[in-house]
Design a protein around this motif. Structure first.
Motif, PDB file in Angstrom:
ATOM      1  N   ASP A 167       0.867  -1.174   0.000  1.00 38.07           N
ATOM      2  CA  ASP A 167       0.000   0.000   0.000  1.00 38.07           C
ATOM      3  C   ASP A 167       0.910   1.231   0.000  1.00 38.07           C
ATOM      4  O   ASP A 167       1.677   1.438   0.941  1.00 38.07           O
ATOM      5  N   ARG A 174       5.444  12.911   2.684  1.00 38.21           N
ATOM      6  CA  ARG A 174       4.072  12.465   2.938  1.00 38.21           C
ATOM      7  C   ARG A 174       3.205  13.604   3.464  1.00 38.21           C
ATOM      8  O   ARG A 174       2.007  13.663   3.191  1.00 38.21           O
ATOM      9  N   THR A 176      -7.233   1.017  -1.201  1.00 42.53           N
ATOM     10  CA  THR A 176      -5.779   1.062  -1.193  1.00 42.53           C
ATOM     11  C   THR A 176      -5.254   1.469  -2.561  1.00 42.53           C
ATOM     12  O   THR A 176      -5.961   1.404  -3.565  1.00 42.53           O
ATOM     13  N   GLN A 184       3.108  -0.493   3.817  1.00 46.50           N
ATOM     14  CA  GLN A 184       2.933  -1.792   4.456  1.00 46.50           C
ATOM     15  C   GLN A 184       2.523  -2.832   3.417  1.00 46.50           C
ATOM     16  O   GLN A 184       1.856  -2.518   2.426  1.00 46.50           O
ATOM     17  N   ARG A 210       0.320   4.260   0.496  1.00 51.73           N
ATOM     18  CA  ARG A 210       0.047   5.268   1.533  1.00 51.73           C
ATOM     19  C   ARG A 210       0.734   4.929   2.851  1.00 51.73           C
ATOM     20  O   ARG A 210       1.103   5.829   3.617  1.00 51.73           O
ATOM     21  N   THR A 211       0.871   3.652   3.142  1.00 53.32           N
ATOM     22  CA  THR A 211       1.434   3.232   4.427  1.00 53.32           C
ATOM     23  C   THR A 211       2.776   2.526   4.298  1.00 53.32           C
ATOM     24  O   THR A 211       3.451   2.306   5.304  1.00 53.32           O
TER      25      THR A 211
END
Length: 270
Positions: A109, A196, A145, A114, A111-112
């Motif tokens: 993902d 970010r 996601t 992870q 954004r994270t």
């Protein structure tokens, strides 16, 4: 027995040789997990357990086919060039539930930063997410996601194979994702955080740069490894050299044959 197929670009065709040897040696594969190149190659076997078809497809492509596929965005579809079309016909139209061997795909993902485990829905969508490199087209969207290449953090998803129920895990390692020296990691982490905070959309280059710098800032270690690791000799084979696919397959075969005695001993002891 669970099989974890690692990342490696064109080196990933070595997975074909590994799967071919394990299948013909009657090593039971109850689960397979693939990241990046492993996600692309694994379903060629998981779809029907047909190693002959898998090898025919792997050897059918020219350097021009690979270039065309890359320029078309690494799509698994009738519009994805010769490679995208062949893979679509082999397994791209299937769902995970239709596979002969249970299979899971690993992506990230953006954004994270992870890892995400993909096990449901259309196989083509999941594979496209796992093989899509940063800065090349849009991340694959799904369930809220934005997903990119699954092989950057832990290139061999042995820990995921164990998490999904594999009591005995064979990992296929084609090489590791580059890591920064320990002294540089805090700087990379701060840079990722600052990018970010700018709040750009996942498809924007700055978001993808933040994703990469965050991964580079992390230290590997602490995740369960494979019980047996198959490490084909990848010397002289670049991740970006499609004309070496046949050699990668042969190297995969050789490494798997060398590992067979240890695999058989471990399975008989279990």
């Amino acid at each position: 027995m669970a099989l974890a197929l690692g990342a490696g670009g064109i080196k990933g065709w070595a997975h074909v040789g590994v799967l071919k040897v394990l299948h013909r040696a009657r090593i039971p594969i109850d689960l397979a997990v693939g990241a990046s190149a492993g996600a692309l190659i694994g379903p060629l076997y998981a779809a029907r357990g047909d190693v002959d078809q898998m090898e025919r497809i792997a050897l059918a492509f020219s350097q021009r086919d690979f270039i065309e596929w890359f320029l078309r965005g690494l799509r698994l579809s009738p519009a994805g060039g010769r490679i995208g079309r062949k893979l679509w016909q082999a397994y791209g139209r299937m769902t995970f539930a239709e596979l002969a061997v249970p299979f899971a795909v690993i992506a990230h993902d953006i954004r994270t930063a992870q890892r995400v485990i993909l096990r449901q829905g259309r196989l083509a969508t999941a594979v496209e997410a796992s093989i899509r490199p940063p800065f090349w087209g849009r991340p694959t969207a799904g369930n809220g996601t934005a997903l990119l290449d699954g092989g950057f953090q832990e290139s061999v998803p042995s820990d995921i194979a164990r998490e999904l129920g594999g009591s005995f895990v064979i990992g296929v390692n084609l090489g590791r994702f580059v890591r920064l020296p320990a002294s540089a990691r805090p700087h990379s982490a701060r840079l990722a955080l600052s990018w970010r905070r700018l709040g750009t959309a996942p498809a924007q280059p700055l978001s993808q740069a933040a994703f990469m710098t965050e991964l580079l800032s992390r230290e590997l270690g602490g995740t369960p490894g494979a019980d047996i690791e198959i490490r084909p000799d990848m010397r002289g084979i670049s991740a970006f050299a499609p004309w070496r696919a046949g050699l990668a397959i042969r190297r995969g075969e050789a490494a798997a044959r060398a590992a067979l005695p240890a695999i058989r001993r471990a399975l008989s002891a279990g």
